[in-house]
Design a protein around this motif. Structure first.
Motif, short mmCIF file in Angstrom:
data_model
loop_
_atom_site.label_atom_id
_atom_site.label_comp_id
_atom_site.label_asym_id
_atom_site.label_seq_id
_atom_site.Cartn_x
_atom_site.Cartn_y
_atom_site.Cartn_z
N ALA A 182 33.33 33.43 43.84
CA ALA A 182 34.07 32.92 42.69
C ALA A 182 35.55 32.83 42.98
O ALA A 182 36.22 31.86 42.61
N THR A 233 37.21 29.39 42.68
CA THR A 233 38.14 29.28 41.56
C THR A 233 39.56 28.98 42.03
O THR A 233 40.30 28.25 41.37
N TYR A 287 33.99 31.05 31.74
CA TYR A 287 33.43 32.21 32.41
C TYR A 287 32.84 33.24 31.44
O TYR A 287 31.72 33.73 31.66
N TRP A 316 30.48 36.87 39.54
CA TRP A 316 31.17 35.58 39.60
C TRP A 316 32.03 35.34 38.36
O TRP A 316 33.25 35.20 38.43
#
Length: 401
Positions: free
Chosen positions: A271, A275, A291, A320
Motif C-alpha cells: 500500500a 499509494t 481506505y 493495506w
C-alpha cells in the motif's frame, strides 16, 4: 532529496521507526501475550492494557513534545525519544523476570515511558523528514510507515530467532527486547552528530507553546475532522494489530495465527508503495474516505464469516487500507495547512491517535475477541463518516490542483 547532506540523518530517523515497528506491535503477538501472561499469572487479553499504556504515555508527553520540537529543534526531541524508548524495551526484560512479583506493574510503567518516547520521536522525526525531503514531504512521511512495516513483516522471524527457555522452563523473548533497547541507545547517540534542517527554528519565528499556538491558529470544522481521523484510523489498525490474532485463535479456530502479522505487513508495504504513486494523481483527501470504507467492509466480512482464510485476507486488507499510510497522509495534510507549527499540529494529530490507543485498547482488554471486532467496526464506520464529510468540503481544507 535536494540536499544530500541530510541523507545519513534521514536514514537514522527511519531506522528509529524500524525498531519502533517491533516495539509498537510486539505486545500484540499471541505468543508474546501467552509468554508474558504465564510469567505474570494473568489472562493473555489483559496484556492489551499494557499496549494501551503506550497511548497514555503519548497523551502525557505530546502537549510538550510538539512545541519543544518547534522551539529547540528536532534533534533534541529525537534524542529524548530514543533514550526513552530504550528504557521501555529493556524495562520489558526486567518486567518479565519479575514475574508475579510486580512484573505487570513494571511493564505498565515502562510502556508509559515508551509512549512518551514515541511522542518525542513523532514530533521530531515527522517534521524533520518532511523538511529534509522538502520536494516530496508526503512520500517522506510515508517512508516512516514503510520502515515500520518492513520491521513488522519480519517480526515473526525475529521472534523465532529470539525465543529462548529460562531455567524454570518458561518461554522468553528477552533477547529481542535487549537488542532493540541497545539499538535505540546507539541511534540516539548518532543523531547528535547528524545535520538537521530545523527550518522552523532557523527562520526565527515566534516560539510559543501548544496552547498559544492553538489560540492564534484558525481551525475550521474540516481541519478538526482531519485531526479526529487520527483517532478513528488508529483504532482500526491498532485493534486489529493487538487483538485480531486472538480472534483468529478463539473464534476462527486457527491454532497458530502468527502468520497474520506477515500478511498484515505485506499489505502495508504494498500500500505504501502504490499509494505514494497514486498521491501524485489523486488528492490525498480521497484516501481518507476510500481506505476506511474498504476496512469497514473487510471487518464486517471477517466477523460474519470467521475462518483462517478470511482472517488471512483480512490481515492483508487491513494492513493495506488501515495501516498503509492513512495516519501519515492525515498528518502530512495537516502540516500543509499549518506550515508554521508543524511540530505542534503533528502533536495534535498524534494526541487524537494516542487518545484512541489508550481508551480503545484499555476497553479491549476487558472484552472478548468478538466484542473487540464489533467495536472496531463501529469505530471504523465513524471514520468513514468523517472522511465523507472532509471530502465533501475538501476545498475548504486544502487547495490541491
Amino acid at each position: 532529496m535536494k540536499d544530500k547532506k541530510y541523507l545519513p540523518s534521514v536514514l537514522i530517523m527511519y531506522l528509529n521507526y524500524f525498531i519502533h515497528g517491533v516495539g509498537c506491535s510486539v505486545l500484540g503477538q499471541a505468543v508474546i501475550k501467552e509468554s508474558l501472561a504465564t510469567s505474570w499469572g494473568c489472562d493473555p487479553m489483559s496484556i492489551t492494557k499494557i499496549s494501551a499504556a503506550l497511548g497514555l504515555g503519548r497523551l502525557v508527553a505530546l502537549p510538550f513534545a510538539g512545541p519543544l520540537s518547534d522551539k529547540l529543534g528536532r534533534k533534541i526531541s529525537m534524542f529524548i525519544g530514543g533514550l526513552s524508548y530504550a528504557v521501555y524495551m529493556i524495562g520489558l526484560v526486567f518486567a518479565f523476570n519479575a514475574g508475579v512479583n510486580g512484573g505487570y506493574t513494571i511493564a505498565y510503567v515502562c510502556a508509559i515511558v515508551g509512549g512518551i518516547a514515541n511522542s518525542f520521536l513523532d514530533t521530531g522525526i515527522y517534521p524533520a523528514v518532511a523538511e529534509a525531503i522538502s520536494d516530496a514531504p508526503g512520500v517522506a512521511t510515508m517512508g516512516i510507515k514503510f520502515f515500520i512495516s518492513v520491521s513488522q513483516m519480519f517480526l515473526p522471524f525475529f521472534l523465532g530467532v529470539a525465543v529462548s527457555t529460562t531455567a524454570t522452563g518458561a518461554t522468553s523473548y528477552n533477547h529481542l527486547f535487549w537488542v532493540c533497547g541497545i539499538a535505540y541507545v546507539v541511534l540516539a547517540a548518532l543523531i547528535l552528530f547528524c545535520p538537521m534542517p530545523d527550518t522552523d527554528s532557523a527562520n526565527g519565528e515566534k516560539k510559543q507553546g501548544l496552547i498559544a499556538s492553538m489560540k492564534e491558529t484558525h481551525f475550521s470544522i474540516e481541519s478538526i475532522a482531519m485531526i479526529l481521523i487520527g483517532f478513528t484510523c488508529t483504532g482500526t489498525f491498532q485493534l486489529w494489530l493487538n487483538c485480531a490474532q486472538n480472534f483468529a485463535k478463539d473464534v476462527a479456530g486457527w491454532a497458530d495465527p502468527s502468520a497474520m502479522q506477515t500478511y498484515y505487513s505485506m499489505g502495508t508495504l504494498i500500500a505504501l508503495i502504490v499509494t505514494s504513486f497514486l498521491t501524485r494523481k489523486i488528492k490525498d483527501v480521497r484516501f481518507i474516505l476510500a481506505y476506511p470504507a474498504i476496512c469497514l467492509a473487510m471487518l464486517i466480512v471477517v466477523l460474519v464469516a470467521p475462518s483462517q482464510t478470511m482472517c488471512t485476507i483480512g490481515a492483508f486488507v487491513i494492513g493495506w487500507a488501515g495501516a498503509g499510510g492513512l495516519l501519515q497522509i492525515a498528518t502530512s495534510v495537516c502540516n500543509m495547512i499549518f506550515p508554521k507549527i508543524k511540530g505542534t499540529v503533528t502533536a495534535l494529530v498524534m494526541i487524537a491517535s494516542s487518545l484512541c490507543n489508550y481508551t480503545i485498547l484499555t476497553a479491549a482488554g476487558n472484552m472478548t475477541p468478538s466484542g473487540v471486532m464489533t467495536m472496531n467496526i463501529v469505530l471504523t464506520a465513524v471514520g468513514v463518516l468523517l472522511g465523507l464529510y472532509v471530502n465533501l468540503l475538501y476545498k475548504n481544507l486544502v487547495a490541491q490542483d
